[in-house]
Design a protein around this motif. Sequence first.
Motif, PDB file in Angstrom:
ATOM      1  N   TYR A  76     -11.773  42.245   5.996  1.00 55.29           N
ATOM      2  CA  TYR A  76     -11.930  41.858   7.399  1.00 55.29           C
ATOM      3  C   TYR A  76     -11.975  43.082   8.309  1.00 55.29           C
ATOM      4  CZ  TYR A  76     -10.692  39.717  11.901  1.00 55.29           C
ATOM      5  OH  TYR A  76     -10.676  39.329  13.226  1.00 55.29           O
ATOM      6  N   GLU A  79     -15.370  44.959   8.530  1.00 53.79           N
ATOM      7  CA  GLU A  79     -16.353  44.223   9.320  1.00 53.79           C
ATOM      8  C   GLU A  79     -16.012  44.291  10.811  1.00 53.79           C
ATOM      9  OE1 GLU A  79     -19.107  41.865   7.618  1.00 53.79           O
ATOM     10  OE2 GLU A  79     -18.735  43.850   6.790  1.00 53.79           O
ATOM     11  N   SER A 161     -10.795  34.488  15.984  1.00 50.93           N
ATOM     12  CA  SER A 161     -11.624  33.491  15.326  1.00 50.93           C
ATOM     13  C   SER A 161     -11.121  32.094  15.687  1.00 50.93           C
ATOM     14  CB  SER A 161     -11.567  33.694  13.811  1.00 50.93           C
ATOM     15  OG  SER A 161     -12.398  32.764  13.147  1.00 50.93           O
ATOM     16  N   ASP A 273     -11.719  32.238   5.112  1.00 46.69           N
ATOM     17  CA  ASP A 273     -12.110  33.634   4.976  1.00 46.69           C
ATOM     18  C   ASP A 273     -12.347  33.983   3.515  1.00 46.69           C
ATOM     19  OD1 ASP A 273     -12.447  36.365   5.438  1.00 46.69           O
ATOM     20  OD2 ASP A 273     -10.301  36.766   5.407  1.00 46.69           O
ATOM     21  N   ASP A 289     -16.018  30.556   6.992  1.00 44.64           N
ATOM     22  CA  ASP A 289     -16.658  31.853   7.199  1.00 44.64           C
ATOM     23  C   ASP A 289     -16.469  32.281   8.650  1.00 44.64           C
ATOM     24  OD1 ASP A 289     -18.186  34.098   6.982  1.00 44.64           O
ATOM     25  OD2 ASP A 289     -20.119  33.056   6.995  1.00 44.64           O
ATOM     26  N   GLN A 290     -15.604  33.269   8.872  1.00 40.50           N
ATOM     27  CA  GLN A 290     -15.434  33.778  10.231  1.00 40.50           C
ATOM     28  C   GLN A 290     -16.383  34.951  10.469  1.00 40.50           C
ATOM     29  OE1 GLN A 290     -11.559  35.440  11.052  1.00 40.50           O
ATOM     30  NE2 GLN A 290     -11.186  35.909   8.914  1.00 40.50           N
ATOM     31  N   ASP A 291     -16.411  35.456  11.687  1.00 39.71           N
ATOM     32  CA  ASP A 291     -17.387  36.478  12.065  1.00 39.71           C
ATOM     33  C   ASP A 291     -16.683  37.688  12.676  1.00 39.71           C
ATOM     34  OD1 ASP A 291     -19.588  37.929  12.851  1.00 39.71           O
ATOM     35  OD2 ASP A 291     -20.571  36.284  13.921  1.00 39.71           O
ATOM     36  N   LYS A 294     -18.695  39.977  15.080  1.00 37.37           N
ATOM     37  CA  LYS A 294     -18.803  39.504  16.463  1.00 37.37           C
ATOM     38  C   LYS A 294     -17.463  39.628  17.188  1.00 37.37           C
ATOM     39  CE  LYS A 294     -20.650  35.807  19.332  1.00 37.37           C
ATOM     40  NZ  LYS A 294     -21.317  34.479  19.361  1.00 37.37           N
ATOM     41  N   ALA A 323     -16.276  29.881  13.930  1.00 36.56           N
ATOM     42  CA  ALA A 323     -16.287  30.044  12.474  1.00 36.56           C
ATOM     43  C   ALA A 323     -17.018  28.849  11.867  1.00 36.56           C
ATOM     44  CB  ALA A 323     -14.864  30.140  11.939  1.00 36.56           C
TER      45      ALA A 323
END
Length: 331
Positions: A76, A79, A161, A273, A289-291, A294, A323
């Motif tokens: 994490y 990213e 998230s 995640d 699926d988180q981002d 972003k 998410a």
Amino acid sequence: MKQPTIADVAKIAGVSKTTMSRFLNQDYDHMSQKTKEKITQVVKELNYHPNRHAQSLKSKVTREIGVQIADISNTYASELLKGIGNILRDNNYQMLITDSANSLELERQQLESLIRQQVDGIILQPVSRNASDYQFIKDANIPLVLVDRQVNQLLWPTVTSDNYKITKELGRLMVERKYQRVITITNPVHETSTRELRYQAIKEVSSANQLIDELVELTPNLDLKDYLRNSLATSKLKTVLFTTNSMVLSQVLATLMELKIKFPQDIGICSYDGWNWTQLIGNGITTIDQDPIKIGSTSAQIIIDALNDPDSYPDLKKHIITAHLITKDSL
């Protein structure tokens, strides 16, 4: 009459908010004398006075942003840093990255070091849940944005998230798939707001739909292998495992493999995640699926906006990044 803002002054002077911010910071290196005189004139005409934060800004910016990560070994984090870096690079800022290794004491030392280095702002993935542990940053008048985790008072902009709503959606999928028992496996819940919100969602869905809810917190005293072996051997209920992040998921998968427990035949499994590697296990694992890219870019933009327009800071909002539930055959 409403006091003019930095945006008002910039508009009348015919300059950008970035140029106006540089003027207030006495950063004249790339500013013509004509522009400087024009801004000075408008400031006087409008009787403009920057707010307390703007007044306290140091006379020379460093164009460096401190980024404090709680655990840089987590996928994490890489990213998140990518998202932050993209925005800072576009705005000619650099990152100073520190890793607290989830230690509050180390985090404090590193944050104080960033303040001594006169960073222009700080993006923080906090170790503590207590806002009071970060009051010293506020006292130093440095713009601060929290990412991923929340503290117990909304004193700074926070970017996270969607931890609660999307996990509830996953819980409802468990109900649809006729599971009777859900075991949440996680690091200690009370330590971070993310784990707490994710478990809260599962607990509420379980309670509303008569699922048996069990919480397993990973501690040095827990033998996960023995727990799973005994727990599954003594129950005939259709059971699903939910892990609160990908690092816990990898540990659980290794344990199931060692015990020769198959999913979804013997047990269901899903995770918040999961990253791309989870789609390579069997026919894929159901994950949220988180981002983080972003999340990172959003937090960096908030810092940039605060530096360009000190009157706008702090904008006390929780920015919740969407998410997505990725459904596979593991349930």
